[in-house]
Design a protein around this motif. Sequence first.
Motif, PDB file in Angstrom:
ATOM      1  N   ASN A 180      26.585  24.516  -5.988  1.00  0.00           N
ATOM      2  CA  ASN A 180      26.382  24.569  -7.436  1.00  0.00           C
ATOM      3  C   ASN A 180      25.442  23.490  -7.992  1.00  0.00           C
ATOM      4  OD1 ASN A 180      28.349  26.608  -7.347  1.00  0.00           O
ATOM      5  ND2 ASN A 180      29.938  25.021  -7.410  1.00  0.00           N
ATOM      6  N   ALA A 181      24.517  23.018  -7.208  1.00  0.00           N
ATOM      7  CA  ALA A 181      23.540  22.020  -7.661  1.00  0.00           C
ATOM      8  C   ALA A 181      24.210  20.837  -8.345  1.00  0.00           C
ATOM      9  CB  ALA A 181      22.503  22.662  -8.584  1.00  0.00           C
ATOM     10  N   GLN A 182      25.330  20.389  -7.757  1.00  0.00           N
ATOM     11  CA  GLN A 182      26.070  19.282  -8.366  1.00  0.00           C
ATOM     12  C   GLN A 182      25.761  17.932  -7.718  1.00  0.00           C
ATOM     13  OE1 GLN A 182      28.305  19.542 -11.115  1.00  0.00           O
ATOM     14  NE2 GLN A 182      27.080  21.420 -11.195  1.00  0.00           N
ATOM     15  N   TYR A 183      24.862  17.906  -6.758  1.00  0.00           N
ATOM     16  CA  TYR A 183      24.498  16.669  -6.045  1.00  0.00           C
ATOM     17  C   TYR A 183      25.723  15.982  -5.456  1.00  0.00           C
ATOM     18  CZ  TYR A 183      20.702  17.550  -9.299  1.00  0.00           C
ATOM     19  OH  TYR A 183      19.727  18.145 -10.034  1.00  0.00           O
ATOM     20  N   GLY A 184      26.526  16.736  -4.759  1.00  0.00           N
ATOM     21  CA  GLY A 184      27.701  16.166  -4.111  1.00  0.00           C
ATOM     22  C   GLY A 184      28.873  16.088  -5.063  1.00  0.00           C
ATOM     23  N   PRO A 185      30.067  15.846  -4.493  1.00  0.00           N
ATOM     24  CA  PRO A 185      31.263  15.769  -5.325  1.00  0.00           C
ATOM     25  C   PRO A 185      31.114  14.706  -6.412  1.00  0.00           C
ATOM     26  CG  PRO A 185      31.730  15.164  -3.024  1.00  0.00           C
ATOM     27  CD  PRO A 185      30.338  15.634  -3.075  1.00  0.00           C
ATOM     28  N   GLY A 186      31.278  15.098  -7.664  1.00  0.00           N
ATOM     29  CA  GLY A 186      31.143  14.157  -8.778  1.00  0.00           C
ATOM     30  C   GLY A 186      29.736  13.600  -8.913  1.00  0.00           C
ATOM     31  N   GLY A 187      28.755  14.266  -8.305  1.00  0.00           N
ATOM     32  CA  GLY A 187      27.372  13.802  -8.411  1.00  0.00           C
ATOM     33  C   GLY A 187      27.099  12.500  -7.694  1.00  0.00           C
ATOM     34  N   VAL A 188      27.915  12.144  -6.680  1.00  0.00           N
ATOM     35  CA  VAL A 188      27.731  10.853  -6.001  1.00  0.00           C
ATOM     36  C   VAL A 188      26.398  10.741  -5.279  1.00  0.00           C
ATOM     37  CG1 VAL A 188      30.095  10.132  -5.598  1.00  0.00           C
ATOM     38  CG2 VAL A 188      29.004  11.717  -4.000  1.00  0.00           C
ATOM     39  N   ALA A 189      25.806  11.891  -4.936  1.00  0.00           N
ATOM     40  CA  ALA A 189      24.573  11.816  -4.159  1.00  0.00           C
ATOM     41  C   ALA A 189      23.346  12.090  -5.027  1.00  0.00           C
ATOM     42  CB  ALA A 189      24.630  12.791  -2.982  1.00  0.00           C
ATOM     43  N   LYS A 190      23.488  11.854  -6.327  1.00  0.00           N
ATOM     44  CA  LYS A 190      22.359  12.122  -7.216  1.00  0.00           C
ATOM     45  C   LYS A 190      21.258  11.090  -6.979  1.00  0.00           C
ATOM     46  CE  LYS A 190      23.146  13.612 -11.458  1.00  0.00           C
ATOM     47  NZ  LYS A 190      23.512  13.512 -12.889  1.00  0.00           N
ATOM     48  N   THR A 191      20.161  11.537  -6.380  1.00  0.00           N
ATOM     49  CA  THR A 191      19.048  10.633  -6.095  1.00  0.00           C
ATOM     50  C   THR A 191      18.195  10.446  -7.352  1.00  0.00           C
ATOM     51  OG1 THR A 191      17.757  12.512  -5.396  1.00  0.00           O
ATOM     52  CG2 THR A 191      18.924  11.289  -3.666  1.00  0.00           C
ATOM     53  N   LEU A 192      17.195   9.565  -7.259  1.00  0.00           N
ATOM     54  CA  LEU A 192      16.371   9.275  -8.429  1.00  0.00           C
ATOM     55  C   LEU A 192      15.636  10.510  -8.944  1.00  0.00           C
ATOM     56  CD1 LEU A 192      15.174   5.756  -7.395  1.00  0.00           C
ATOM     57  CD2 LEU A 192      16.200   6.300  -9.602  1.00  0.00           C
ATOM     58  N   ILE A 193      15.055  11.282  -8.032  1.00  0.00           N
ATOM     59  CA  ILE A 193      14.326  12.471  -8.487  1.00  0.00           C
ATOM     60  C   ILE A 193      15.306  13.491  -9.072  1.00  0.00           C
ATOM     61  CG2 ILE A 193      12.702  14.295  -7.826  1.00  0.00           C
ATOM     62  CD1 ILE A 193      11.482  11.535  -7.592  1.00  0.00           C
ATOM     63  N   ALA A 194      16.500  13.573  -8.495  1.00  0.00           N
ATOM     64  CA  ALA A 194      17.515  14.472  -9.040  1.00  0.00           C
ATOM     65  C   ALA A 194      17.907  14.031 -10.452  1.00  0.00           C
ATOM     66  CB  ALA A 194      18.733  14.503  -8.123  1.00  0.00           C
ATOM     67  N   TYR A 195      18.007  12.734 -10.633  1.00  0.00           N
ATOM     68  CA  TYR A 195      18.326  12.179 -11.946  1.00  0.00           C
ATOM     69  C   TYR A 195      17.219  12.530 -12.947  1.00  0.00           C
ATOM     70  CZ  TYR A 195      19.922   8.520 -15.248  1.00  0.00           C
ATOM     71  OH  TYR A 195      20.375   7.840 -16.341  1.00  0.00           O
ATOM     72  N   ILE A 196      15.969  12.390 -12.508  1.00  0.00           N
ATOM     73  CA  ILE A 196      14.833  12.759 -13.366  1.00  0.00           C
ATOM     74  C   ILE A 196      14.906  14.240 -13.722  1.00  0.00           C
ATOM     75  CG2 ILE A 196      12.322  13.068 -13.410  1.00  0.00           C
ATOM     76  CD1 ILE A 196      12.108  10.595 -11.593  1.00  0.00           C
ATOM     77  N   TYR A 197      15.165  15.065 -12.716  1.00  0.00           N
ATOM     78  CA  TYR A 197      15.232  16.511 -12.939  1.00  0.00           C
ATOM     79  C   TYR A 197      16.329  16.844 -13.944  1.00  0.00           C
ATOM     80  CZ  TYR A 197      15.989  21.439 -12.077  1.00  0.00           C
ATOM     81  OH  TYR A 197      16.146  22.792 -12.249  1.00  0.00           O
ATOM     82  N   ASP A 198      17.490  16.218 -13.767  1.00  0.00           N
ATOM     83  CA  ASP A 198      18.618  16.449 -14.664  1.00  0.00           C
ATOM     84  C   ASP A 198      18.278  16.086 -16.101  1.00  0.00           C
ATOM     85  OD1 ASP A 198      20.484  17.552 -13.118  1.00  0.00           O
ATOM     86  OD2 ASP A 198      21.993  15.977 -13.435  1.00  0.00           O
ATOM     87  N   GLN A 199      17.715  14.890 -16.276  1.00  0.00           N
ATOM     88  CA  GLN A 199      17.409  14.416 -17.618  1.00  0.00           C
ATOM     89  C   GLN A 199      16.251  15.175 -18.234  1.00  0.00           C
ATOM     90  OE1 GLN A 199      19.117  12.062 -19.379  1.00  0.00           O
ATOM     91  NE2 GLN A 199      20.573  12.024 -17.695  1.00  0.00           N
ATOM     92  N   GLY A 200      15.234  15.474 -17.437  1.00  0.00           N
ATOM     93  CA  GLY A 200      14.008  16.052 -17.967  1.00  0.00           C
ATOM     94  C   GLY A 200      14.045  17.560 -18.098  1.00  0.00           C
ATOM     95  N   PHE A 201      14.793  18.238 -17.214  1.00  0.00           N
ATOM     96  CA  PHE A 201      14.705  19.697 -17.199  1.00  0.00           C
ATOM     97  C   PHE A 201      16.017  20.416 -17.438  1.00  0.00           C
ATOM     98  CE2 PHE A 201      11.039  18.441 -14.600  1.00  0.00           C
ATOM     99  CZ  PHE A 201      10.048  19.062 -15.336  1.00  0.00           C
TER     100      PHE A 201
END
Lengths: 299, 308
Positions: B248-269
């Motif tokens: 489900n594009a959750q970047y791991g349980p509770g988003g623990v594996a949210k990398t920097l680009i994933a963070y950018i994608y989340d915030q920007g898109f």
Amino acid sequence: MKSEPTPTTQTSENITPGRPGMSWLRKVGIALLTVLALVYLYPLLWMFDSSFRPAIEIFQVPPKLFTGPPWETLSSYSLSSFMAALTKWDVGWSFFISIMVTLSGIVLTLLVCSLCAYAFAFLEFPGKQAAFMTILGSMMLPLMTMIVPYYKVLSTIGLTNNLLGIILPYSASAFGVFLLRQYYIKIPKALLESAQIDGCRHLRTWWHIILPTSKPALAALAIVQFRLIWNDFLVPMIVLRDESLFTLPIKIQLMDSQNFSKPYDVIIASGFITALIPLVFFLFFQRQFIEGLTGGLKE
Amino acid sequence: MSKMQSLGSNNTLTGYAFIAPFAILLLVFNFYVFFSGFLTSLSDAQGINTGSFIGFQNFVDLLYADSAASADFWQAVRTTLVYTLGCLLTQVPAAFILAFVLNHIPFPRLKVVFRTAFFVPVLINTVVIALLFRMFFNTDNGIINWLMGMVGLPNSTEWLLDSSYAIPLLVVVSFWQWTGFHMVYFLSQLQTIDPSIYEAAKIDGASPLTVIFRITLPIMRPAITFVVITSTIGCIQMFDLVFILFPNAQYGPGGVAKTLIAYIYDQGFSQQFRIGFASAIGWLTFMLIVGLSFIQLKFFGLGQHDEI
């Protein structure tokens, strides 16, 4: 493997500083490497196997393939996952889009980069050195970090939801200019000068002489670009909105994002198709692949 | 340089015309993107709203402010760096050892077969790889748990649902994907080493370990530097894998594996389209890459890598 290594293998003999009784070690090593290689290739083997199986067999453990002799385990093979991919999910169209995007991306890259490399190899103009260093420096720019302004720039010039938006930006490959220039400066001068005497202008020299003679370098660059564009994900995902423009990876992601009853059989079959194209190319152009990838930067 | 001039020196216009298509594309899709990203990062632009100039507020919020944004940012930095370090420590030594071993195989055909086997994962789309491994690490019917059960280990580990496994899983999958790629590069460099150097060492009675540490590794330093720096740049920009690997594009349980680009994608898109804020994260990530590359060059000895 019983015989001692032949004289042609002397270099390797010498590299392993020299005990003659090493050959058993070598046999064990090769056996271990073989096992390792098979384990390494297992995920691809599983994908190949699963794409021909009905959905219920895909998630069977132990894998159906290992549960009996081949004439039994392979009896359920069919093309139904591929048929579903074509009919229900229009994967054929995505395949066509992927092919077209990759091909036009490669052709454009080769034209733009070789023209530029020609100028750096054969022409004199003010600012040449500075321009070349700038292009080399741009290889280090991590474009993924700028994905948001990148989208903004694309939308300003009207390239969002447009295939040009995932083709044009890749054609300015700094690595390509570098690779081709290195090749061009080694081309014998005589070839060019005769062209000059014949009255060809530079553009014709480029088209009629340089492009045909630099086929190996062009092939290496084409392969680097092929891998880059064919496997691209984040940029097409944000740029393309219409499903009719989706490339294969985006189509797969769309199937995977279904909340109910994900079509895993179709996903695996589509993944297999997506993986097959670069694999086949690699087997045919192995040397160019290695040259392109070891000739410079990764991505 | 003198041979260049024989083609005539009065071709300034031709020169500019020939580099123009490339230069325009590079300017628009590279340099201007970075420049415009910087301007945007100084604003509170959101969605189609261009926002207003807020100076370095986004950067302050991310780096210093005692806010949720700052916590998220540093969490993403930490995740990205741990992942990068994990990748470097596993892939580079393994790739080197594999290349070293393959280089000693006295049968050229066999060498090519092994090289191919370890290289092919890099040809496969990361989306496909991530999907495959998501299935392999499935708790109930994944092959990993089945294999663990076969050898008598606990066979119900929730690989994808337990947050402590999130980054290690990313490292494992990346290992599979990239080690062969580095290996091929190392192998191509090992093959350029002149055998007479080893010959001389052998005559001097050097032990195999001495040969590796005193001869092979120093000669390979430029290649190792190159692989370490390009891997770092690549790892910090990782996105596809973490986006697809976890459900489900959750970047791991509770988003623990949210990398920097994933963070950018989340915030920007995907969330509030905070374009200014996401651009600021992008610039900080860019600076992180520049800083790390610089440190690594220093560490491996600047100027020693002429061949690169």
